[in-house]
Write an enzyme that holds these catalytic residues in place. Structure first.
Site, mmCIF file in Angstrom:
data_model
loop_
_atom_site.group_PDB
_atom_site.id
_atom_site.type_symbol
_atom_site.label_atom_id
_atom_site.label_comp_id
_atom_site.label_asym_id
_atom_site.label_seq_id
_atom_site.Cartn_x
_atom_site.Cartn_y
_atom_site.Cartn_z
ATOM 1 N N PRO A 47 0.793 -1.224 0.000
ATOM 2 C CA PRO A 47 0.000 0.000 0.000
ATOM 3 C C PRO A 47 0.828 1.278 0.000
ATOM 4 O O PRO A 47 1.866 1.359 0.661
ATOM 5 C CB PRO A 47 -0.825 -0.102 1.292
ATOM 6 N N ASN A 48 0.335 2.230 -0.771
ATOM 7 C CA ASN A 48 0.880 3.589 -0.883
ATOM 8 C C ASN A 48 2.197 3.681 -1.648
ATOM 9 O O ASN A 48 2.682 4.778 -1.918
ATOM 10 C CB ASN A 48 1.046 4.232 0.521
ATOM 11 N N ARG A 55 5.211 10.834 -2.670
ATOM 12 C CA ARG A 55 4.851 10.546 -1.273
ATOM 13 C C ARG A 55 6.034 10.854 -0.344
ATOM 14 O O ARG A 55 7.111 10.276 -0.511
ATOM 15 C CB ARG A 55 4.487 9.063 -1.167
ATOM 16 N N TYR A 60 11.091 9.034 1.331
ATOM 17 C CA TYR A 60 11.175 8.019 0.259
ATOM 18 C C TYR A 60 11.874 8.524 -1.005
ATOM 19 O O TYR A 60 12.046 7.755 -1.956
ATOM 20 C CB TYR A 60 9.762 7.531 -0.082
ATOM 21 N N ASN A 110 8.212 -5.420 -0.719
ATOM 22 C CA ASN A 110 8.031 -4.271 0.170
ATOM 23 C C ASN A 110 6.543 -4.223 0.487
ATOM 24 O O ASN A 110 5.743 -3.740 -0.318
ATOM 25 C CB ASN A 110 8.506 -2.982 -0.493
ATOM 26 N N ALA A 113 3.061 -0.745 4.936
ATOM 27 C CA ALA A 113 2.575 -0.787 6.328
ATOM 28 C C ALA A 113 2.093 -2.179 6.733
ATOM 29 O O ALA A 113 2.076 -2.501 7.926
ATOM 30 C CB ALA A 113 1.459 0.233 6.503
ATOM 31 N N ASP A 123 1.725 -15.672 6.924
ATOM 32 C CA ASP A 123 1.331 -17.057 6.627
ATOM 33 C C ASP A 123 1.529 -17.375 5.142
ATOM 34 O O ASP A 123 1.966 -18.473 4.785
ATOM 35 C CB ASP A 123 -0.138 -17.287 7.014
ATOM 36 N N GLU A 134 12.304 -9.429 2.434
ATOM 37 C CA GLU A 134 11.591 -8.235 2.925
ATOM 38 C C GLU A 134 12.448 -7.012 2.627
ATOM 39 O O GLU A 134 13.645 -6.990 2.930
ATOM 40 C CB GLU A 134 11.354 -8.355 4.430
ATOM 41 N N HIS A 136 12.695 -2.583 2.402
ATOM 42 C CA HIS A 136 12.152 -1.252 2.707
ATOM 43 C C HIS A 136 13.078 -0.177 2.165
ATOM 44 O O HIS A 136 14.308 -0.315 2.225
ATOM 45 C CB HIS A 136 11.996 -1.053 4.212
ATOM 46 N N ILE A 137 12.454 0.876 1.714
ATOM 47 C CA ILE A 137 13.200 2.023 1.196
ATOM 48 C C ILE A 137 13.842 2.787 2.356
ATOM 49 O O ILE A 137 15.023 3.112 2.336
ATOM 50 C CB ILE A 137 12.243 2.943 0.408
ATOM 51 N N ARG A 143 12.709 5.150 12.617
ATOM 52 C CA ARG A 143 11.433 5.855 12.516
ATOM 53 C C ARG A 143 10.540 5.526 13.720
ATOM 54 O O ARG A 143 11.030 5.062 14.742
ATOM 55 C CB ARG A 143 10.779 5.511 11.168
HETATM 56 C C1 DQA Z 1 8.199 1.196 3.936
HETATM 57 C C2 DQA Z 1 8.230 1.419 5.463
HETATM 58 C C3 DQA Z 1 6.865 1.167 6.061
HETATM 59 O O1 DQA Z 1 6.899 1.383 7.468
HETATM 60 C C4 DQA Z 1 5.853 2.100 5.453
HETATM 61 O O2 DQA Z 1 4.560 1.819 5.958
HETATM 62 C C5 DQA Z 1 5.850 2.076 3.965
HETATM 63 C C6 DQA Z 1 7.139 2.046 3.275
HETATM 64 C C7 DQA Z 1 9.542 1.532 3.281
HETATM 65 O O3 DQA Z 1 9.736 1.122 2.150
HETATM 66 O O4 DQA Z 1 10.374 2.226 3.859
HETATM 67 O O5 DQA Z 1 4.824 2.180 3.324
HETATM 68 O O6 DQA Z 1 7.941 -0.169 3.687
#
Ligand code: DQA
Length: 181
Positions: A47-48, A55, A60, A110, A113, A123, A134, A136-137, A143
């Site tokens: 999401p997002n 954003r 990011y 990624n 949230a 699962d 996993e 993350h940017i 944070r």
């Molecule tokens: C994220 C970090 C998450 O906490 C956040 O909700 C995101 C982006 C990152 O790529 O840094 O949407 O996954």
């Protein structure tokens, strides 16, 4: 988490001292020969992350996922890189399940949230036989506290975070290394 001990570049190796402008020519990139099956990987954003570029640029950056993907596809001509983004948890799970049977060799995930909340994604990942990284940017550990916990990390092969959009490249490198094991 891969820790950042200096510029997030490639490992040195043979061409370490070759100036930047030569590197495109120096790095041996294996091209697929006609009829050859490329290693297929899936990059998935939750999401997002469709809003990358606009954003919260202070966190990011301003680069878009399209730019990131075209850079990766140029760089890794020997990979087939699929991409999927969705804001809906169940659709992310459906796509992971599809990756179990469509020849995908590994997933860069990624989950946004959902990383911090989704037992359902945990699962789904546990049910997979292919590696999931996993990714993350941002460095989630610098944070808010609610981002420090990942529900999916125990189900993943490894975690990369905090390198901006370069986190995706590092995760692809991790999949390549795993494939070569
Ligand atoms: C994220 C970090 C998450 O906490 C956040 O909700 C995101 C982006 C990152 O790529 O840094 O949407 O996954």
């Amino acid at each position: 988490m891969v820790r950042h001990n200096g510029p997030a570049g490639e490992s040195g190796g043979l061409f370490f001292r070759i100036p930047l402008f030569c590197r495109t020519f120096a790095r041996p990139v294996r091209q697929a020969v006609p009829g050859e099956t490329l290693m297929k990987i899936l990059i998935m954003n939750g999401p997002n992350l469709n809003l990358l570029g606009t954003r919260e640029p202070g966190i990011y950056g301003t680069g878009t996922m399209d730019e990131c993907l075209s850079g990766l596809r140029r760089r890794y001509a020997d990979l087939e890189i699929d991409y999927y983004q969705n804001n809906v948890e169940g659709l992310l799970i459906d796509r992971l399940q599809a990756a179990m049977t469509d020849g995908t060799a590994g997933v860069v995930l990624n989950a946004g949230a959902y990383t911090h909340t989704s037992v359902a994604l945990h699962d789904a990942i546990r049910a997979m036989r292919i590696p999931v990284i996993e990714t993350h940017i941002s460095n989630v550990h610098t944070r808010e506290e609610f981002r420090h916990r990942s529900v999916i990390a125990p189900a993943c092969r490894g975690v990369i975070c905090g390198f901006g959009l370069d986190s995706y490249r590092l995760a692809v490198e991790a999949l390549r290394a795993i494939a070569g094991e």
